[in-house]
Design a protein around this motif. Sequence first.
Motif, short mmCIF file in Angstrom:
data_model
loop_
_atom_site.label_atom_id
_atom_site.label_comp_id
_atom_site.label_asym_id
_atom_site.label_seq_id
_atom_site.Cartn_x
_atom_site.Cartn_y
_atom_site.Cartn_z
N ASN A 41 0.82 -1.21 0.00
CA ASN A 41 0.00 0.00 0.00
C ASN A 41 0.85 1.26 0.00
O ASN A 41 0.34 2.35 -0.24
N SER A 42 2.15 1.10 0.26
CA SER A 42 3.02 2.28 0.37
C SER A 42 4.09 2.36 -0.72
O SER A 42 4.79 3.37 -0.84
N GLU B 213 5.34 3.14 -4.21
CA GLU B 213 4.89 3.92 -5.36
C GLU B 213 5.86 3.72 -6.52
O GLU B 213 7.08 3.74 -6.34
#
Length: 389
Positions: free
Chosen positions: A126-127, A129
């Motif tokens: 989720n973190s 990028e």
Amino acid sequence: KYYISNQTINFYESETVSNSKKNDEKKQKNYKKIVYATYNGGGSKFEYNDTVVARIEPCLQNGKAFRCNVEKGFGSTEFLVFRPKNENIDSDYIYYLMHLEWIKDTMAATMVGASGRQRVQNSIFNSIEISLPPLPYQRRISSILSDYDSLIENYQRQISLLEESAKRIYKEWFVDFKFPGVEMAENGLPKGWQKKKLGEICEIKSGFAFKSEWWTTDGYPVLKIKDIDNNTIDCSNLDFVAKDKVEKVKLFKLSEGDLVIAMTGATIGKIGIVPKIDNLYTNQRVGKFFLGECPFDKLPFVFCFFIKEETQKQIISLSSSSSAQPNISGDQLMGLTENYSFEMVDKFNNDMKPLFIKICNLRTQIRLLRQNRDILLPRLMNGEIEVEE
């Protein structure tokens, strides 16, 4: 295999996954440890074109991953499965994305669990990028990298065919005694033949126990037992020792065409022919065969002896399991026996020498292709190298 509603499902164990092959069907042919049992609905599930990555240490750090090339498959909970969410994401691009070192490092930083068995936490995704180029650029990048992998797999197939050819002739001559003019004696061997210990043909010495403080991120490469598997050597993830330390251990330096063997661990008894790589040394529990000044002169006979199923079984039966890992000594290996005739061994080695030189050349080409691919990969992914649609 596994049957679910009349479907055949392929099961994969993390230990069977290579860090040197893109497609899993090659592993099914080359890895004998694939286990077949009844599917119980647990573990990881994957489908055609999914990217499957090992989530446990040190498998993740070593790059164990593959593209699923069967309709359906499943494995243990030690796998992470990646699949495009929509048609604007290329599945091949995902595969190469998961080989970026910074992504693997980020995943490894979230690992929790007991030492030696730590696992990646799903929350990390989720973190993370990334910069995702348009689909045509993804496909072009994937195509460039896939060309390297296709050539590597082509060379690997050539090596397998050459090794199978040598193995077949070895069996005909030294196991089945099918050669012109053979005349059997009362002891069950051809006349003039005898059982000979391997120690009468060659020597073997274990590698050097490098001190923990000698290891570094840049220096001279060292071959460890983890780099030997499936009777090959993978030089894509070697460890390094400080250059000033190896001057004291020149006896343990390897040359192109040397034969080495894993003397402990899960790959005990597995061997490999050393490709051309400068200043490569052997670590402890990696045995180096001393076959004379030119290793190709005796390499074929010894190599084929050690890839025999009977030899592998003998090594396992002789190995000591008193410690955490099975071990075998050089003396035990040198005590193994085989049917022997100097004339036939000499003829076999001479006939097979060109074949083994070709094998070694192909392995060197594979190493260089992997090296170039791994240099290109981050540069293509971060846009440092421009590509056309």
